[in-house]
Design a protein around this motif. Structure first.
Motif, PDB file in Angstrom:
ATOM      1  N   ALA A 234      27.878  62.590   1.617  1.00  0.00           N
ATOM      2  CA  ALA A 234      27.398  62.080   0.328  1.00  0.00           C
ATOM      3  C   ALA A 234      27.069  63.178  -0.670  1.00  0.00           C
ATOM      4  N   ASN A 256      25.827  59.870   7.341  1.00  0.00           N
ATOM      5  CA  ASN A 256      25.473  58.651   6.596  1.00  0.00           C
ATOM      6  C   ASN A 256      25.406  57.443   7.522  1.00  0.00           C
ATOM      7  N   MET A 271      19.904  54.074   5.227  1.00  0.00           N
ATOM      8  CA  MET A 271      20.856  55.059   5.720  1.00  0.00           C
ATOM      9  C   MET A 271      20.174  56.402   5.915  1.00  0.00           C
ATOM     10  N   ASP A 273      21.057  60.644   6.240  1.00  0.00           N
ATOM     11  CA  ASP A 273      22.091  61.633   5.945  1.00  0.00           C
ATOM     12  C   ASP A 273      22.814  62.069   7.211  1.00  0.00           C
TER      13      ASP A 273
END
Length: 372
Positions: A234, A256, A271, A273
């Motif tokens: 992301a 994610n 969510m 990372d």
């Protein structure tokens, strides 16, 4: 009537490279707002934009952008996304204007092509006023063009070249990424590839196909870097964080990861990372907006409280943890200690592998990361 002035963040002036302030100015109750650029100094005597200034619209908060920002924040998407998108659009507009105004051979390439593809630049010193182009023959190379640097790729042909809607010829995103191989380290190539994938400019399969078929300088470096690329990262910082853990021998984490059986107050997915779902270890990179935005900070606190209640151990990482090798090693040691405490077994760390050593390894977890 009196001028009403509202100041906004600083930005670079194209005319003189100094930092300038953005002011939204209205007169009295006039509903028409205009954005002007003004060097640091007193606003008294303001007349208008200097005639020599090449104006480029800058980002400023409006009702529409504020509502969009809140909407994105409430759906747990990265808060940096609208701001990054705005800065990438500005950079593309600036680069496009330079390309349209210049005369050069071949097709736009390297960092200039990446700007037109609206991809984050790798962390390397690059002057903004240089246009990089590529030709297929040394005889076409012109060395004395002002503001233009011409490269040669003898294998370049028409299938590697596309064009913007404005008519600027440039390399495809796969060729532009490959052209950076001689200038970047393996970890930077991984970060750049994941940025291209994140902005939907290409896919991991297309990058692999390009490297398998084409012949160019740095092809072996590209091939090795693709073994560490994960589709779904992301942000560039998440990529740096994941590679940091890999370099110290920690097994791969899921990128994610969507936590099951838990949701935000408005029903959105929660969510992480990076996550180790089996041991319930989550790692979150906190940028500055996690600290300066009170709503984001409250959401982060509430999310981590929910995860802690389910037995998750959450590690918050900031830029300070990635600044130098000693801090990166300390971060890896802390995560290894959490894993050791949860498994009841010692976790072995390695001395930091070089990026080439990391890319050359054929461990099972490295192969699984490339397929994630």
């Amino acid at each position: 009537m009196l001028w009403k002035v509202r100041w906004y963040p600083c930005g670079p002036c194209r005319a003189c490279s100094r930092r300038v302030r953005v002011a939204a100015v209205s007169r009295g109750s006039c509903a028409v707002w205009r954005t002007v650029m003004r060097h640091y100094g007193d606003i008294s005597g303001f007349v208008g934009v200097p005639a020599s200034f090449d104006h480029i619209p800058r980002f400023r908060w409006t009702r529409r952008s504020s509502a969009r920002y809140r909407r994105i924040m409430n759906t747990e998407e990265p808060a940096y996304a609208p701001l990054t998108g705005q800065s990438l659009a500005q950079r593309r507009q600036r680069t496009l204007a330079q390309c349209l105004a210049a005369q050069y051979p071949g097709a736009v390439s390297h960092i200039t092509a990446l700007d037109l593809w609206m991809v984050e630049r790798p962390d390397m010193p690059q002057p903004d006023d240089i246009i990089h182009t590529t030709v297929h023959d040394e005889t076409l190379r012109q060395r004395n063009l002002p503001g233009v640097q011409v490269h040669v790729w003898q294998g370049m042909n028409q299938r590697h070249i596309t064009a913007t809607p404005e008519g600027v010829r440039l390399l495809s995103v796969e060729a532009a990424w490959a052209s950076m191989a001689v200038h970047l380290r393996i970890d930077q190539l991984v970060e750049l590839a994941e940025s291209c994938i994140r902005h939907q400019a290409t896919t991991l399969a297309r990058l692999r196909d390009f490297v398998a078929v084409e012949r160019f300088r740095g092809r072996e470096t590209c091939r090795k870097s693709l073994g560490l690329v994960v589709a779904g990262s992301a942000s560039p910082k998440e990529t740096q964080l994941r590679l940091c853990l890999y370099a110290h021998g920690l097994q791969p984490f899921v990128t994610n990861y969507t936590v099951p059986d838990i949701a935000t107050d408005n029903g959105g997915a929660i969510m992480l990372d990076l996550a180790d779902p089996e041991l319930r270890i989550g790692i979150e990179y906190d940028g500055d907006h996690h600290r300066t935005d009170k709503h984001q900070w409250r959401r982060d606190t509430h999310k981590r409280m929910q995860l802690s209640a389910l037995g998750w151990s959450i590690v918050s990482v900031t830029q300070l943890d990635l600044d130098d090798e000693s801090r990166r090693a300390r971060l890896a040691m802390n995560i290894a200690m959490i894993r050791s405490r949860k498994t009841g077994r010692s976790v072995r760390l390695t001395t930091p592998l070089t990026w080439r050593e990391l890319a050359d390894c054929r461990r099972l977890w490295s192969r699984g990361a490339s397929e994630g």
